[in-house]
Design an enzyme around this catalytic site. Structure first.
Site, PDB file in Angstrom:
ATOM      1  N   TRP A 171       0.857  -1.194   0.000  1.00  0.00           N
ATOM      2  CA  TRP A 171       0.000   0.000   0.000  1.00  0.00           C
ATOM      3  C   TRP A 171       0.896   1.248   0.000  1.00  0.00           C
ATOM      4  O   TRP A 171       1.858   1.305   0.787  1.00  0.00           O
ATOM      5  CB  TRP A 171      -0.885  -0.033   1.252  1.00  0.00           C
ATOM      6  CG  TRP A 171      -1.795   1.144   1.442  1.00  0.00           C
ATOM      7  CD1 TRP A 171      -2.618   1.689   0.501  1.00  0.00           C
ATOM      8  CD2 TRP A 171      -1.983   1.895   2.644  1.00  0.00           C
ATOM      9  NE1 TRP A 171      -3.319   2.739   1.052  1.00  0.00           N
ATOM     10  CE2 TRP A 171      -2.943   2.885   2.362  1.00  0.00           C
ATOM     11  CE3 TRP A 171      -1.450   1.825   3.934  1.00  0.00           C
ATOM     12  CZ2 TRP A 171      -3.380   3.802   3.321  1.00  0.00           C
ATOM     13  CZ3 TRP A 171      -1.876   2.726   4.895  1.00  0.00           C
ATOM     14  CH2 TRP A 171      -2.834   3.700   4.585  1.00  0.00           C
ATOM     15  N   ASP A 252      -1.225  -6.094   8.986  1.00  0.00           N
ATOM     16  CA  ASP A 252      -2.194  -5.056   8.603  1.00  0.00           C
ATOM     17  C   ASP A 252      -3.424  -5.760   8.025  1.00  0.00           C
ATOM     18  O   ASP A 252      -3.318  -6.520   7.062  1.00  0.00           O
ATOM     19  CB  ASP A 252      -1.573  -4.117   7.557  1.00  0.00           C
ATOM     20  CG  ASP A 252      -2.473  -2.911   7.277  1.00  0.00           C
ATOM     21  OD1 ASP A 252      -3.525  -2.789   7.938  1.00  0.00           O
ATOM     22  OD2 ASP A 252      -2.132  -2.090   6.400  1.00  0.00           O
ATOM     23  N   LYS A 293     -13.475  -0.413   5.675  1.00  0.00           N
ATOM     24  CA  LYS A 293     -13.986  -1.090   4.483  1.00  0.00           C
ATOM     25  C   LYS A 293     -15.128  -2.037   4.845  1.00  0.00           C
ATOM     26  O   LYS A 293     -16.173  -2.017   4.210  1.00  0.00           O
ATOM     27  CB  LYS A 293     -12.881  -1.902   3.804  1.00  0.00           C
ATOM     28  CG  LYS A 293     -11.510  -1.283   3.840  1.00  0.00           C
ATOM     29  CD  LYS A 293     -11.342  -0.182   2.834  1.00  0.00           C
ATOM     30  CE  LYS A 293      -9.973   0.456   3.033  1.00  0.00           C
ATOM     31  NZ  LYS A 293      -9.665   1.442   2.050  1.00  0.00           N
TER      32      LYS A 293
HETATM   33  C1  LMR Z   1      -6.631   2.492  -0.664  1.00  0.00           C
HETATM   34  O1  LMR Z   1      -5.651   1.754  -0.672  1.00  0.00           O
HETATM   35  O2  LMR Z   1      -7.091   3.003  -1.688  1.00  0.00           O
HETATM   36  C2  LMR Z   1      -7.320   2.778   0.630  1.00  0.00           C
HETATM   37  O3  LMR Z   1      -6.694   2.120   1.673  1.00  0.00           O
HETATM   38  C3  LMR Z   1      -7.552   4.199   0.886  1.00  0.00           C
HETATM   39  C4  LMR Z   1      -6.323   4.944   1.277  1.00  0.00           C
HETATM   40  O4  LMR Z   1      -6.359   5.603   2.316  1.00  0.00           O
HETATM   41  O5  LMR Z   1      -5.317   4.876   0.589  1.00  0.00           O
END
Ligand code: LMR
Length: 444
Positions: A171, A252, A293
Site C-alpha cells: 500500500w 495489517d 472497508k
Molecule cells: C486504498 O488503498 O485506496 C485505501 O486504503 C484508501 C487509502 O487511504 O489509501
C-alpha cells in the site's frame, strides 16, 4: 492599421513584462517576510490525489478506479443499512458526547478482541491469549492511525537499528507512515509483475537474507495492491522463516471479510499467529485493523491496534505506554464510529447477522464485476487470468504507468500509476466502456 496593431502588441508586451516584475517582486517580498524559506510543492497523494484529478474531469464517461472505497452498481457510495440502523438507535439512546478513554472504551476493545481473536469462543488460542491478559487493544484513528501508533511505539521501544520489511509492492502509504515515524522500511520480494503472480520462491529467499530481529509487515488478506494472498501452506512456510529469523510480525488487516465475504473466514493468518503465540514460538506480534472497508465506516476513522504480548505484566506496561504515546497526538479517538460498532455487536440490537450478510453482498458484487471485467477483456494477445486469482477490492492489472496514463488522458479512466484498479468503481453501466478502453490501450 498596421501601426495600431504594432502599438497594441508593444503595449501588451510591456504590460506582461511589468506584471511579471510585479509578481516576482511581490513573491520575493513575501518570501523575505516568511519564516519558511522555499517550501517545495509536494506531489499529490498517490491514491487520494487520483480522486482530486477525477473530480476535475468533465467527461461524463469518466470512471474512478483509484481509492479503495466501495460503490454500488449505480456508482454511488453506500451506508450499510445495519450502520444506519445502529445510528438510529444511537440517536435515540445516546445521552452524552463525553471523551472516550485515550485507548477507547473497554466495550469497544473487548468487541475487537472477541471479533478478531476469539470468534465467539470458537478460537481457543485467541481466547487463551485474552484470558491470560496477553492482548492489549486500543481504538485508533482507523487503519492508518493504527499503523502510525504502532510505528511510533516500535520506534520508541523496539531496537531502532532494525529494519521494517514491507512487501514489494505494498500500500502506497505504508512506507510513508513508517518513514515518518522514524523506522527504516525496506522491501522484501512478493510479486513478479512480468508474470502477474506471486514470486514465492524469491519471497522466501529475500526474507532469509534479512537481518535477524527485523520487523515484518504482513497483509492479513486481500493484499493491497495486488489482491494476491499466500496459501495456507505458504503462510506456514513464511511463519517458519519468521521464527528462524526472530522477526517481529506486524499484521495489517484493512480488508477483513473481502476475501471470502465472511470476516471470520479471512483470519487464518491471525489464527496461525495466536497458536504460535501460545506455544511461545512467536510470542509477540501486533495487528492493525479497521472497520473502514468492512463496515463502510471510512470517514468515521474507526479501527484498532492490538499488541500481543509475552505476559500480562508486559501488557500492563505496554498499555500505559500506548496511552502516553497517543495522548499528546490526538488525546483520544472519535466516538461516533466506535459506538456504531458497539451497537452492531450488541446482541440486543440484532444487527450483527444483518451486517455480516450486507458485507457478504458487497463482496459478492465485487466478485461479479471482477468476472464481468474479465469476460469483456480481449484475451487474444494478453492473458488476464490473474484477475480471477486476485481477491478483494482491487485488480492488479499489470498495466504499465504509460498505459495507465493513456487510459486517463484518452478515456478518463482514473487508476493508480501501478496499474491497480479499485473495482468497486466498475458497474453494469461502465464495464464495457472500461474493457474497450483497456483493450485499445493493450493493442499497441
Ligand atoms: C486504498 O488503498 O485506496 C485505501 O486504503 C484508501 C487509502 O487511504 O489509501
Amino acid at each position: 492599421m498596421y501601426r495600431t496593431q504594432l502599438l497594441r502588441s508593444q503595449n501588451q508586451c510591456l504590460f506582461q513584462q511589468q506584471h511579471a516584475l510585479l509578481v516576482r517582486s511581490l513573491s520575493s517580498t513575501v518570501t523575505k517576510f516568511s519564516k519558511f524559506g522555499d517550501i517545495p510543492l509536494a506531489p499529490p497523494d498517490k491514491i487520494l490525489g487520483i480522486t482530486e484529478a477525477f473530480n476535475n474531469d468533465s467527461n461524463p464517461n469518466k470512471i474512478n478506479l483509484g481509492v479503495g472505497a466501495y460503490r454500488d452498481n449505480s456508482g454511488r457510495p453506500i451506508i450499510f443499512p445495519s450502520v444506519k440502523e445502529a445510528e438510529k438507535i444511537l440517536l435515540q439512546k445516546e445521552t452524552e458526547k463525553e471523551y472516550t478513554p485515550i485507548i477507547g472504551s473497554k466495550k469497544f476493545q473487548n468487541i475487537v478482541k472477541n471479533f478478531i481473536f476469539n470468534n465467539s469462543n470458537k478460537d481457543a488460542n485467541g481466547k487463551q491469549l485474552i484470558d491470560d491478559g496477553r492482548i492489549v487493544t486500543s481504538q485508533t484513528i482507523s487503519g492508518t492511525g493504527s499503523l502510525r501508533v504502532i510505528a511510533d511505539f516500535l520506534n520508541r521501544f523496539y531496537d531502532t537499528s532494525k529494519k521494517i520489511l514491507v512487501p514489494k509492492p505494498t500500500w502506497a502509504n505504508h512506507v510513508a507512515v513508517f518513514k515518518d515515524a522514524g523506522l527504516k522500511p525496506e522491501f522484501y520480494t512478493y510479486y513478479e509483475t512480468s508474470q502477474n503472480d506471486l514470486d514465492f520462491e524469491n519471497l522466501q529467499k529475500s526474507l532469509k537474507s534479512q537481518p535477524k530481529g527485523s520487523i515484518i509487515l504482513l497483509h492479513a488478506c486481500c493484499h493491497n495492491p495486488t489482491g494476491m494472498d499466500l496459501t495456507n501452506e505458504q503462510w506456514d512456510q513464511v511463519l517458519q522463516i519468521i521464527q528462524d529469523q526472530q522477526f517481529y510480525p506486524l499484521v495489517d488487516m484493512a480488508y477483513q471479510g473481502f476475501a471470502s465475504g465472511k470476516p471470520y473466514q479471512d483470519i487464518d493468518l491471525i489464527r496461525k499467529l495466536t497458536k504460535l503465540a501460545n506455544e511461545n514460538k512467536i510470542p509477540e506480534f501486533a495487528l492493525c485493523q479497521s472497520f473502514a472497508k468492512n463496515m463502510g465506516l471510512y470517514g468515521e476513522r474507526t479501527g484498532s491496534l492490538s499488541i500481543i504480548t509475552s505476559s500480562a505484566s508486559k501488557s500492563k506496561a505496554i498499555e500505559s505506554q500506548l496511552k502516553k504515546l497517543i495522548r499528546p497526538i490526538y488525546s483520544s479517538p472519535p466516538i461516533h464510529g466506535s459506538k456504531i460498532v458497539e451497537v452492531i455487536f450488541d446482541e440486543s440490537s440484532g444487527l450483527l447477522p444483518q451486517w455480516l450478510s450486507e458485507l457478504d453482498q458487497v463482496v459478492g458484487r465485487l466478485n461479479t464485476v471482477r468476472q464481468k471485467l474479465y469476460d469483456n477483456l480481449d484475451k487474444t494477445n494478453y492473458n488476464w487470468d490473474h484477475l480471477l486469482k486476485q481477491r478483494g477490492m482491487f485488480v492488479y492489472t499489470g498495466l504499465s504507468p504509460e498505459q495507465v496514463a493513456e487510459l486517463r488522458s484518452k478515456y478518463s479512466v482514473y487508476a493508480t500509476d501501478d496499474g491497480r484498479f479499485s473495482i468497486s468503481g466498475i458497474n453494469d453501466g461502465n464495464v464495457e466502456y472500461l474493457a474497450n478502453a483497456i483493450n485499445e490501450v493493450i493493442k499497441k
